[in-house]
Design a protein around this motif. Structure first.
Motif, PDB file in Angstrom:
ATOM      1  N   PRO A 197       0.796  -1.229   0.000  1.00 49.52           N
ATOM      2  CA  PRO A 197       0.000   0.000   0.000  1.00 49.52           C
ATOM      3  C   PRO A 197       0.827   1.277   0.000  1.00 49.52           C
ATOM      4  N   ARG A 198       2.153   1.174   0.140  1.00 45.38           N
ATOM      5  CA  ARG A 198       2.964   2.387   0.277  1.00 45.38           C
ATOM      6  C   ARG A 198       3.658   2.747  -1.032  1.00 45.38           C
ATOM      7  N   LEU A 199       3.885   4.042  -1.211  1.00 42.96           N
ATOM      8  CA  LEU A 199       4.511   4.555  -2.426  1.00 42.96           C
ATOM      9  C   LEU A 199       6.006   4.700  -2.198  1.00 42.96           C
ATOM     10  N   LEU A 200       6.787   3.949  -2.939  1.00 43.01           N
ATOM     11  CA  LEU A 200       8.234   3.977  -2.757  1.00 43.01           C
ATOM     12  C   LEU A 200       8.890   4.917  -3.757  1.00 43.01           C
ATOM     13  N   ARG A 201      10.012   5.475  -3.359  1.00 42.02           N
ATOM     14  CA  ARG A 201      10.869   6.156  -4.325  1.00 42.02           C
ATOM     15  C   ARG A 201      11.448   5.108  -5.273  1.00 42.02           C
ATOM     16  N   GLN A 234      14.142   3.049  -3.894  1.00 39.56           N
ATOM     17  CA  GLN A 234      13.700   2.006  -2.958  1.00 39.56           C
ATOM     18  C   GLN A 234      12.978   0.896  -3.712  1.00 39.56           C
ATOM     19  N   ALA A 291      13.637  -3.310  -3.857  1.00 41.19           N
ATOM     20  CA  ALA A 291      12.520  -4.067  -3.292  1.00 41.19           C
ATOM     21  C   ALA A 291      11.943  -5.023  -4.333  1.00 41.19           C
TER      22      ALA A 291
END
Lengths: 239, 239
Positions: free
Chosen positions: A222-226, A229, A233
């Motif tokens: 659910p999270r927005l990564l750079r 990152q 990942a």
């Protein structure tokens, strides 16, 4: 610098896997300043595009280091992963190229996307020598000698229409898309082509374009990564 | 800034999930410069330590932005992951704290290790306000409101002897160690405590210390990653 990366022109005497290498540049500084290398010191070395092995420092001073090297070990196999990367800002591009080389990615295509700032295409970081330098830094970190192939595609639609299907033939095609309901698959052994968007993501038309070419949008949670990152990942998840 | 992170002191009128918020600082600059926000603009917002939701810009000029906010959505659950991180150099520390917050890591312990340069312990980046600022930046990137708990352990052996077993109780204990023959496990649902060493890795005595406390050394493959790359790769692998 976990591996001192030698260039063919550093080698002055080659005899099968054995050679002498003379270093003058950044690598000499690093050996003196960080490794505090003295004669007799053993180092891990590798030849760009070739094998890796061990070296012994024969002599080192402010102007040169002479190493006696044995290059008898193949580098680890590349990951069968092609990364289609929307061109990031120049500072991020340098890190992404290093990361691609460090992690063993086989091929990188730097491509355009709607949210790529046009000014990024004028960066000197896109010059072949600048790209090669970042790849070398990444290989030195990872302990590898085989850089990824890097191509540049300044126009997304012609690239997708004319070359994408050939480039991605025989691979699983994934598009990193935080809004996708499908989680990124895990632990895949087969070749993969992975599209990674710019900060802010691909626009809907671009997602549709890649879907038309067989790419499945997948998300990492659910999270927005750079992008810095997201790439490790995704590689950690896929491999 | 994928989510505008509000602090309790930004809220001037609260009525259940509704409130008004007034922003002055870095966030105002970002809204004006990057988002080019004008009255009527909708934004994703969240309250530090609380819920998230939507905001509408009521007014914005060079001195303040006034938002009408509705905070009605919980943030995504944290990853049940405690990271024991050998203190990196200050610039890397900032990125690592951001990454921990962005990726939803529940708890971070910054700890000493043989190869941690002593000077890093004097960095102003270790001050609580500096840590909190990096966590906020990471939450704004990831779209989260719940920062990881961050603790600092300046002495490794007393930490291991006196507090590690309590801290890691009931969790799978892993130590990232590139030389380990065991690959890092994949797709774990249970709570994990993960130790990640400094550049150059843990020394043998430290690996033995963690093994004594039940940590299994695991590797991500034949290549040596920077800690900035290793953390997302490990999280991508484990989750």
């Amino acid at each position: 610098m976990n591996l001192v990366l030698l260039l063919p022109e550093d080698l002055i005497e080659r005899d099968g896997p054995c050679a002498r290498a003379v270093l003058h540049d950044r690598r000499l500084d690093h050996l003196r300043r960080v490794h505090r290398a003295a004669p007799g010191r053993e180092l891990r070395v590798g030849l760009l595009g070739g094998r890796q092995g061990r070296a012994t420092v024969e002599a080192i001073d402010a102007t040169a280091a002479t190493l006696r090297v044995v290059l008898d070990t193949p580098s680890p196999p590349k990951l069968p992963l092609t990364l289609l990367l929307a061109l990031p800002r120049p500072k991020t591009l340098r890190r992404m190229l290093q990361t691609a080389a460090t992690m063993g990615i086989q091929r990188v295509v730097l491509m355009n996307s709607w949210r790529v700032d046009k000014s990024y295409w004028k960066s000197p970081q896109l010059e072949p020598a600048a790209i090669a330098e970042q790849l070398r830094l990444g290989l030195e970190q990872g302990g590898d000698t085989m850089p990824p192939q890097v191509d540049v595609e300044r126009l997304l639609v012609p690239f997708a229409k004319e070359r994408l299907d050939v480039l991605a033939a025989g691979t699983t095609r994934l598009l990193a898309h935080p809004a996708a309901p499908t989680p990124c698959p895990r632990h895949r052994a087969e070749p993969i082509t992975l599209a990674l968007g710019p900060e802010g993501g691909f626009i809907a038309d671009e997602v549709a374009l890649f879907e038309h070419h067989g790419f499945a949008p997948v998300a990492l949670g659910p999270r927005l990564l750079r992008v810095e990152q997201a790439l490790p990942a995704l590689v950690g998840r896929l491999t």
